[in-house]
Design an enzyme around this catalytic site. Sequence first.
Site, PDB file in Angstrom:
ATOM      1  N   GLY A  50       0.898  -1.189   0.004  1.00 37.74           N
ATOM      2  CA  GLY A  50       0.110  -0.039  -0.034  1.00 37.74           C
ATOM      3  C   GLY A  50       0.910   1.221  -0.006  1.00 37.74           C
ATOM      4  O   GLY A  50       1.785   1.215  -0.959  1.00 37.74           O
ATOM      5  N   GLU A  51       0.639   1.928   0.877  1.00 37.37           N
ATOM      6  CA  GLU A  51       1.656   3.351   0.878  1.00 37.37           C
ATOM      7  C   GLU A  51       2.088   3.375   2.418  1.00 37.37           C
ATOM      8  O   GLU A  51       1.236   3.550   3.502  1.00 37.37           O
ATOM      9  CB  GLU A  51       0.551   4.370   0.895  1.00 37.37           C
ATOM     10  CG  GLU A  51       1.755   5.810   0.634  1.00 37.37           C
ATOM     11  CD  GLU A  51       2.530   5.942   0.095  1.00 37.37           C
ATOM     12  OE1 GLU A  51       2.781   5.354  -1.210  1.00 37.37           O
ATOM     13  OE2 GLU A  51       3.632   6.353   0.455  1.00 37.37           O
ATOM     14  N   SER A  52       3.407   2.994   2.799  1.00 35.70           N
ATOM     15  CA  SER A  52       3.988   2.890   3.969  1.00 35.70           C
ATOM     16  C   SER A  52       3.961   4.208   4.908  1.00 35.70           C
ATOM     17  O   SER A  52       3.443   4.051   5.973  1.00 35.70           O
ATOM     18  CB  SER A  52       5.406   2.449   3.926  1.00 35.70           C
ATOM     19  OG  SER A  52       6.256   3.510   3.062  1.00 35.70           O
ATOM     20  N   CYS A  82       6.156  -5.250   0.161  1.00 42.27           N
ATOM     21  CA  CYS A  82       6.017  -4.125  -0.508  1.00 42.27           C
ATOM     22  C   CYS A  82       6.288  -2.851   0.599  1.00 42.27           C
ATOM     23  O   CYS A  82       7.218  -2.706   1.439  1.00 42.27           O
ATOM     24  CB  CYS A  82       5.437  -3.812  -1.434  1.00 42.27           C
ATOM     25  SG  CYS A  82       5.628  -2.540  -2.699  1.00 42.27           S
ATOM     26  N   ARG A 111      12.892   3.328  -0.478  1.00 38.64           N
ATOM     27  CA  ARG A 111      11.410   3.390  -1.039  1.00 38.64           C
ATOM     28  C   ARG A 111      11.540   3.727  -2.416  1.00 38.64           C
ATOM     29  O   ARG A 111      12.365   4.464  -3.244  1.00 38.64           O
ATOM     30  CB  ARG A 111      10.731   4.488  -0.482  1.00 38.64           C
ATOM     31  CG  ARG A 111      10.617   4.275   1.402  1.00 38.64           C
ATOM     32  CD  ARG A 111       9.483   5.514   1.600  1.00 38.64           C
ATOM     33  NE  ARG A 111       8.564   5.334   0.956  1.00 38.64           N
ATOM     34  CZ  ARG A 111       7.664   6.660   0.780  1.00 38.64           C
ATOM     35  NH1 ARG A 111       8.389   7.771   1.285  1.00 38.64           N
ATOM     36  NH2 ARG A 111       6.642   6.601   0.255  1.00 38.64           N
ATOM     37  N   ILE A 140       5.603  -3.209  -7.773  1.00 41.24           N
ATOM     38  CA  ILE A 140       4.507  -2.088  -7.902  1.00 41.24           C
ATOM     39  C   ILE A 140       5.129  -0.952  -7.153  1.00 41.24           C
ATOM     40  O   ILE A 140       4.652  -0.865  -5.867  1.00 41.24           O
ATOM     41  CB  ILE A 140       3.086  -2.509  -7.680  1.00 41.24           C
ATOM     42  CG1 ILE A 140       2.494  -3.466  -8.441  1.00 41.24           C
ATOM     43  CG2 ILE A 140       2.370  -1.269  -7.765  1.00 41.24           C
ATOM     44  CD1 ILE A 140       1.202  -4.276  -7.894  1.00 41.24           C
ATOM     45  N   ARG A 141       5.770   0.070  -7.542  1.00 38.49           N
ATOM     46  CA  ARG A 141       6.633   0.970  -6.827  1.00 38.49           C
ATOM     47  C   ARG A 141       7.208   0.426  -5.551  1.00 38.49           C
ATOM     48  O   ARG A 141       7.103   0.971  -4.596  1.00 38.49           O
ATOM     49  CB  ARG A 141       5.419   2.066  -6.614  1.00 38.49           C
ATOM     50  CG  ARG A 141       5.035   3.076  -7.679  1.00 38.49           C
ATOM     51  CD  ARG A 141       4.094   4.289  -7.228  1.00 38.49           C
ATOM     52  NE  ARG A 141       4.883   5.026  -6.051  1.00 38.49           N
ATOM     53  CZ  ARG A 141       4.364   5.599  -5.282  1.00 38.49           C
ATOM     54  NH1 ARG A 141       3.252   5.134  -4.690  1.00 38.49           N
ATOM     55  NH2 ARG A 141       5.226   6.346  -4.404  1.00 38.49           N
ATOM     56  N   HIS A 177       4.909  -8.455  -4.715  1.00 38.07           N
ATOM     57  CA  HIS A 177       3.439  -8.500  -4.415  1.00 38.07           C
ATOM     58  C   HIS A 177       3.363 -10.180  -4.744  1.00 38.07           C
ATOM     59  O   HIS A 177       2.778 -10.327  -5.942  1.00 38.07           O
ATOM     60  CB  HIS A 177       2.166  -7.815  -5.140  1.00 38.07           C
ATOM     61  CG  HIS A 177       2.556  -6.531  -4.325  1.00 38.07           C
ATOM     62  ND1 HIS A 177       1.615  -6.024  -3.362  1.00 38.07           N
ATOM     63  CD2 HIS A 177       3.362  -5.379  -4.680  1.00 38.07           C
ATOM     64  CE1 HIS A 177       1.853  -4.808  -3.195  1.00 38.07           C
ATOM     65  NE2 HIS A 177       2.853  -4.222  -3.901  1.00 38.07           N
ATOM     66  N   GLU A 179       0.893 -12.145  -3.829  1.00 36.33           N
ATOM     67  CA  GLU A 179      -0.581 -12.299  -3.415  1.00 36.33           C
ATOM     68  C   GLU A 179      -1.229 -11.983  -4.601  1.00 36.33           C
ATOM     69  O   GLU A 179      -2.476 -12.354  -4.715  1.00 36.33           O
ATOM     70  CB  GLU A 179      -0.967 -11.447  -2.045  1.00 36.33           C
ATOM     71  CG  GLU A 179      -1.183 -10.010  -2.379  1.00 36.33           C
ATOM     72  CD  GLU A 179       0.102  -9.177  -2.333  1.00 36.33           C
ATOM     73  OE1 GLU A 179       1.371  -9.779  -2.210  1.00 36.33           O
ATOM     74  OE2 GLU A 179       0.277  -7.937  -2.241  1.00 36.33           O
TER      75      GLU A 179
HETATM   76  N1  GLN Z   1       5.671   2.974  -2.739  1.00 34.31           N
HETATM   77  C1  GLN Z   1       5.169   2.474  -1.554  1.00 34.31           C
HETATM   78  C2  GLN Z   1       5.481   2.925  -0.319  1.00 34.31           C
HETATM   79  O1  GLN Z   1       6.681   3.650  -0.162  1.00 34.31           O
HETATM   80  C3  GLN Z   1       5.131   1.121  -1.530  1.00 34.31           C
HETATM   81  C4  GLN Z   1       4.358   0.470  -2.878  1.00 34.31           C
HETATM   82  C5  GLN Z   1       3.604  -0.770  -2.630  1.00 34.31           C
HETATM   83  O2  GLN Z   1       3.321  -1.298  -1.241  1.00 34.31           O
HETATM   84  N2  GLN Z   1       3.115  -1.261  -3.693  1.00 34.31           N
HETATM   85  O3  GLN Z   1       5.057   2.632   0.617  1.00 34.31           O
END
Ligand code: GLN
Length: 197
Positions: A50-52, A82, A111, A140-141, A177, A179
Site C-alpha cells: 500500500g503506502e508505507s 512492499c 523506497r 509495484i513501486r 507482491h 499475493e
Molecule cells: N511506494 C510505496 C511506499 O513507499 C510502496 C508500494 C507498494 O506497497 N506497492 O510505501
Amino acid sequence: MAGNPRIGILSLQGDVREHEHVLQGLGADTLRVRRPAELVEVDALVIPGGESTVIDKLSRSFGLQEPIRQAIRDGMPMLGTCAGLIMLADALTDAAEGQQTFGGLDVRVQRNAFGRQTESFEVALIVPALGAQPVRAAFIRGPVITAVGPGASTLAALPDGRVVAVEQGPLIGISFHPEITGETRFHERLLDSVTSR
Ligand code: GLN
C-alpha cells in the site's frame, strides 16, 4: 496449537483482500487487525502493500505501533510485502519527513527504488529457499533492500544483484507482491513458522 492458525492482516490501508484470499486458500483463519485487542488474537501478522507513510501514520493513531513492535520482540511471525517490507525495516532511505517504521529486520530499504507506478513490472525470480520453481513477482513501486545487516539473510535478489527478499528469524520482508500472482509459498512459509513456534 488447537485448530487452524489464525493470521492477522494489518488492515489500515493496502491490499488486504488479496492476502486474505491466499491465506484462506491455505486453510488459515484470518482476522483483520486495526486495534491492539485484535493483534493479541492472532498467531502471525501480514503487513500488506500500500503506502508505507499512510500505514505508519494510521498505526500510530490507532495505537498499534508499540503493540506491533512488542509482538516483533516477542517473536511473532510476520510477512511484510512492499510497503509492509518498508514497515519492518530498521532503516530507510528516501523516507518521508518524520516517517517511522516498526523495525525488526536488520536492513536498510530504499523506497520507490524502481521509479513510478507506470514502471511496475513482473519477473520470474529464483528464491532458493522456496525451491526450484521460480516465483512470479509483481513489483509495484516497490522498494529495494540496499543493505543487509548481520541479523538478516537474503532470500532473493534480481539478476543485477539488487536484494528484494530477506528473512530474519520469523520475519520475512519482500519488495514485491506474491499475493496478486497466485504465488502462495511465502504465505506457506509464514504458516510454517507459526506451527514450528
Ligand atoms: N511506494 C510505496 C511506499 O513507499 C510502496 C508500494 C507498494 O506497497 N506497492 O510505501
